[in-house]
Design an enzyme around this catalytic site. Structure first.
Site, mmCIF file in Angstrom:
data_model
loop_
_atom_site.group_PDB
_atom_site.id
_atom_site.type_symbol
_atom_site.label_atom_id
_atom_site.label_comp_id
_atom_site.label_asym_id
_atom_site.label_seq_id
_atom_site.Cartn_x
_atom_site.Cartn_y
_atom_site.Cartn_z
ATOM 1 N N ARG A 160 0.847 -1.219 0.000
ATOM 2 C CA ARG A 160 0.000 0.000 0.000
ATOM 3 C C ARG A 160 0.876 1.261 0.000
ATOM 4 O O ARG A 160 0.607 2.211 0.732
ATOM 5 C CB ARG A 160 -0.950 0.019 1.204
ATOM 6 C CG ARG A 160 -1.866 -1.152 1.313
ATOM 7 C CD ARG A 160 -2.880 -1.248 0.165
ATOM 8 N NE ARG A 160 -3.535 -2.534 0.208
ATOM 9 C CZ ARG A 160 -3.116 -3.593 -0.481
ATOM 10 N NH1 ARG A 160 -2.089 -3.503 -1.303
ATOM 11 N NH2 ARG A 160 -3.738 -4.740 -0.387
ATOM 12 N N SER A 210 -10.644 -0.942 3.911
ATOM 13 C CA SER A 210 -9.922 -1.282 5.148
ATOM 14 C C SER A 210 -9.425 -0.010 5.831
ATOM 15 O O SER A 210 -8.831 0.850 5.182
ATOM 16 C CB SER A 210 -8.709 -2.148 4.834
ATOM 17 O OG SER A 210 -9.138 -3.357 4.263
ATOM 18 N N GLU A 280 -4.613 2.901 7.266
ATOM 19 C CA GLU A 280 -4.461 2.763 5.808
ATOM 20 C C GLU A 280 -5.191 3.908 5.111
ATOM 21 O O GLU A 280 -4.781 4.405 4.066
ATOM 22 C CB GLU A 280 -5.034 1.414 5.353
ATOM 23 C CG GLU A 280 -4.942 1.212 3.857
ATOM 24 C CD GLU A 280 -5.176 -0.227 3.423
ATOM 25 O OE1 GLU A 280 -4.718 -1.158 4.121
ATOM 26 O OE2 GLU A 280 -5.829 -0.423 2.376
HETATM 27 C C1 FAD Z 1 -15.773 -0.979 -0.745
HETATM 28 C C2 FAD Z 1 -14.298 -0.682 -0.844
HETATM 29 C C3 FAD Z 1 -13.413 -1.705 -1.141
HETATM 30 C C4 FAD Z 1 -12.042 -1.442 -1.234
HETATM 31 N N1 FAD Z 1 -11.218 -2.478 -1.540
HETATM 32 C C5 FAD Z 1 -9.888 -2.239 -1.626
HETATM 33 C C6 FAD Z 1 -8.992 -3.316 -1.961
HETATM 34 O O1 FAD Z 1 -9.392 -4.439 -2.201
HETATM 35 N N2 FAD Z 1 -7.669 -3.022 -2.018
HETATM 36 C C7 FAD Z 1 -7.171 -1.775 -1.777
HETATM 37 O O2 FAD Z 1 -5.944 -1.580 -1.852
HETATM 38 N N3 FAD Z 1 -7.991 -0.752 -1.466
HETATM 39 C C8 FAD Z 1 -9.337 -0.938 -1.388
HETATM 40 N N4 FAD Z 1 -10.179 0.083 -1.068
HETATM 41 C C9 FAD Z 1 -9.617 1.419 -0.761
HETATM 42 C C10 FAD Z 1 -9.499 2.389 -1.959
HETATM 43 O O3 FAD Z 1 -10.393 2.037 -2.994
HETATM 44 C C11 FAD Z 1 -8.063 2.414 -2.484
HETATM 45 O O4 FAD Z 1 -7.178 2.899 -1.499
HETATM 46 C C12 FAD Z 1 -7.904 3.261 -3.756
HETATM 47 O O5 FAD Z 1 -6.587 3.093 -4.210
HETATM 48 C C13 FAD Z 1 -8.187 4.756 -3.565
HETATM 49 O O6 FAD Z 1 -8.327 5.333 -4.868
HETATM 50 P P1 FAD Z 1 -9.138 6.677 -5.106
HETATM 51 O O7 FAD Z 1 -9.078 6.994 -6.554
HETATM 52 O O8 FAD Z 1 -10.483 6.606 -4.509
HETATM 53 O O9 FAD Z 1 -8.223 7.705 -4.314
HETATM 54 P P2 FAD Z 1 -8.657 8.804 -3.246
HETATM 55 O O10 FAD Z 1 -9.258 8.124 -2.052
HETATM 56 O O11 FAD Z 1 -9.456 9.877 -3.881
HETATM 57 O O12 FAD Z 1 -7.246 9.395 -2.858
HETATM 58 C C14 FAD Z 1 -6.329 8.604 -2.104
HETATM 59 C C15 FAD Z 1 -4.941 9.258 -2.201
HETATM 60 O O13 FAD Z 1 -4.469 9.155 -3.534
HETATM 61 C C16 FAD Z 1 -4.049 10.431 -3.994
HETATM 62 N N5 FAD Z 1 -4.276 10.499 -5.439
HETATM 63 C C17 FAD Z 1 -5.412 10.188 -6.115
HETATM 64 N N6 FAD Z 1 -5.222 10.346 -7.439
HETATM 65 C C18 FAD Z 1 -3.938 10.778 -7.589
HETATM 66 C C19 FAD Z 1 -3.159 11.138 -8.714
HETATM 67 N N7 FAD Z 1 -3.645 11.105 -9.954
HETATM 68 N N8 FAD Z 1 -1.879 11.547 -8.499
HETATM 69 C C20 FAD Z 1 -1.361 11.595 -7.252
HETATM 70 N N9 FAD Z 1 -2.067 11.283 -6.147
HETATM 71 C C21 FAD Z 1 -3.337 10.869 -6.324
HETATM 72 C C22 FAD Z 1 -4.949 11.406 -3.232
HETATM 73 O O14 FAD Z 1 -4.383 12.720 -3.207
HETATM 74 C C23 FAD Z 1 -4.959 10.753 -1.874
HETATM 75 O O15 FAD Z 1 -3.776 11.079 -1.176
HETATM 76 C C24 FAD Z 1 -11.566 -0.142 -1.003
HETATM 77 C C25 FAD Z 1 -12.459 0.894 -0.714
HETATM 78 C C26 FAD Z 1 -13.813 0.639 -0.643
HETATM 79 C C27 FAD Z 1 -14.772 1.769 -0.349
#
Ligand code: FAD
Length: 285
Positions: A160, A210, A280
């Site tokens: 992560r 998580s 996380e």
């Molecule tokens: C139901 C559910 C299930 C999930 N299952 C998993 C799983 O199986 N595995 C897992 O790892 N995670 C899981 N997650 C968590 C989440 O989806 C991940 O952490 C995902 O990577 C976050 O992506 P996001 O686009 O929503 O980022 P955001 O939550 O919008 O942002 C997270 C971080 O990424 C940064 N960021 C976003 N885009 C960029 C970019 N283009 N450049 C630089 N920085 C950027 C943001 O500034 C922030 O710091 C789950 C979440 C939910 C709600």
């Protein structure tokens, strides 16, 4: 004029659907607009953060910065087994597009409600795979306005973790290298993964996945369950009854409720096991 939304409802832009508002969200159309925006924000000393799909964020109304959403960075280009995609592209949609092109490797992402950029930032993973496993290179923008390509080694992927978490880099575009495979086989893997998600995760309530990282060789969910915290509530934020490493929003939770609940979980697990659970999810306040 670049699109922007003032006093944006946090619940519309994040999967926790918490109460409260964000000062401004900007929606740049292209790299030039993004660069100009960042210059302006920096010269005004305004804090900013990229917003993906908000599926790993706990955003408080007290956050005094602005957010930048790269939803217009959504170009997709597939040539043979090489996939180049904008960082604002939806990850599950990408997995489906790859399946349609007989490309395997992103099946584990189906059901992760992320953008490509957010998933790379976090090196999102599941079922023994993570984004690093199919990553080839990424185009990034640094704080000085320079644009360059980072290789897999240069991304410093870990559990992560990636270099994006430690440097002020914005991911613009990602290239993946996938394997050719039969469509039916890919779809079966995705369906099986998704069924596992539905079985194990509280998908009927808003959450951000998580809450804590798993300590080495241990399960954060099990530690929380053993601390008898399943169902524990602060306001409308509750430790899920289905999976103890999820906090769910029962309806009207705000970031302060979630943050307080996180502290209670950390304190109780620390008291009982000596282990400090590391977050996380990311708090913006
Ligand atoms: C139901 C559910 C299930 C999930 N299952 C998993 C799983 O199986 N595995 C897992 O790892 N995670 C899981 N997650 C968590 C989440 O989806 C991940 O952490 C995902 O990577 C976050 O992506 P996001 O686009 O929503 O980022 P955001 O939550 O919008 O942002 C997270 C971080 O990424 C940064 N960021 C976003 N885009 C960029 C970019 N283009 N450049 C630089 N920085 C950027 C943001 O500034 C922030 O710091 C789950 C979440 C939910 C709600």
């Amino acid at each position: 004029m670049m699109k922007k939304v003032n006093n944006a409802k946090i619940k519309q832009y994040t999967t926790y659907k918490l109460e409260g508002e964000i000062k401004t969200i900007y929606f740049p159309e292209n790299i030039l607009e993004l660069k100009e925006l960042i210059n302006k924000l920096k010269s005004n000393n305004t804090r900013y953060k990229i917003l993906g799909n908000g599926s790993n964020l706990i955003i408080s109304s007290s956050y005094d910065g602005v957010l930048i959403k790269l939803s217009k960075f959504d170009k997709l280009d597939i040539v043979n087994n090489i996939v180049r995609v904008g960082s604002g592209y939806n990850l599950s949609k990408l997995a489906l597009k790859c399946a349609e092109n007989n490309l395997s490797g992103l099946e584990f992402t189906f059901g992760i409600p992320a953008t490509v950029g957010g998933a790379i930032y976090q090196n999102a993973g599941a079922y023994g795979f993570d984004m690093a496993s199919v990553f080839k290179e990424a185009l990034v923008l640094d704080e000085f306005g320079d644009i360059f390509t980072l290789s897999k080694d240069e991304m410093e992927f870990g559990y992560r973790d990636s270099i994006l978490k430690h440097k002020d880099y914005i991911c613009l575009e990602v290239t993946f290298e996938l394997k050719m495979c039969l469509y039916d086989e890919i779809m079966l893997k995705m369906k099986n993964n998704f069924n596992l998600r539905k079985e194990k995760q509280p998908l009927d309530y808003p959450s951000a996945g998580s809450v804590f990282r798993n300590p080495l060789n241990l399960s954060a969910g099990r530690l929380i369950e053993e601390a008898s915290l399943k169902g524990y509530k602060v306001g409308d934020a509750m430790v899920s009854l289905k999976h103890a490493n999820f906090i769910v929003n029962l309806g009207c939770a705000n970031a302060e409720n979630v943050i307080k609940l996180i502290k209670i979980i950390q304190d109780k697990v620390k008291d009982e096991t000596g282990i400090l659970l590391e977050l996380e999810q990311e708090i913006l306040k």
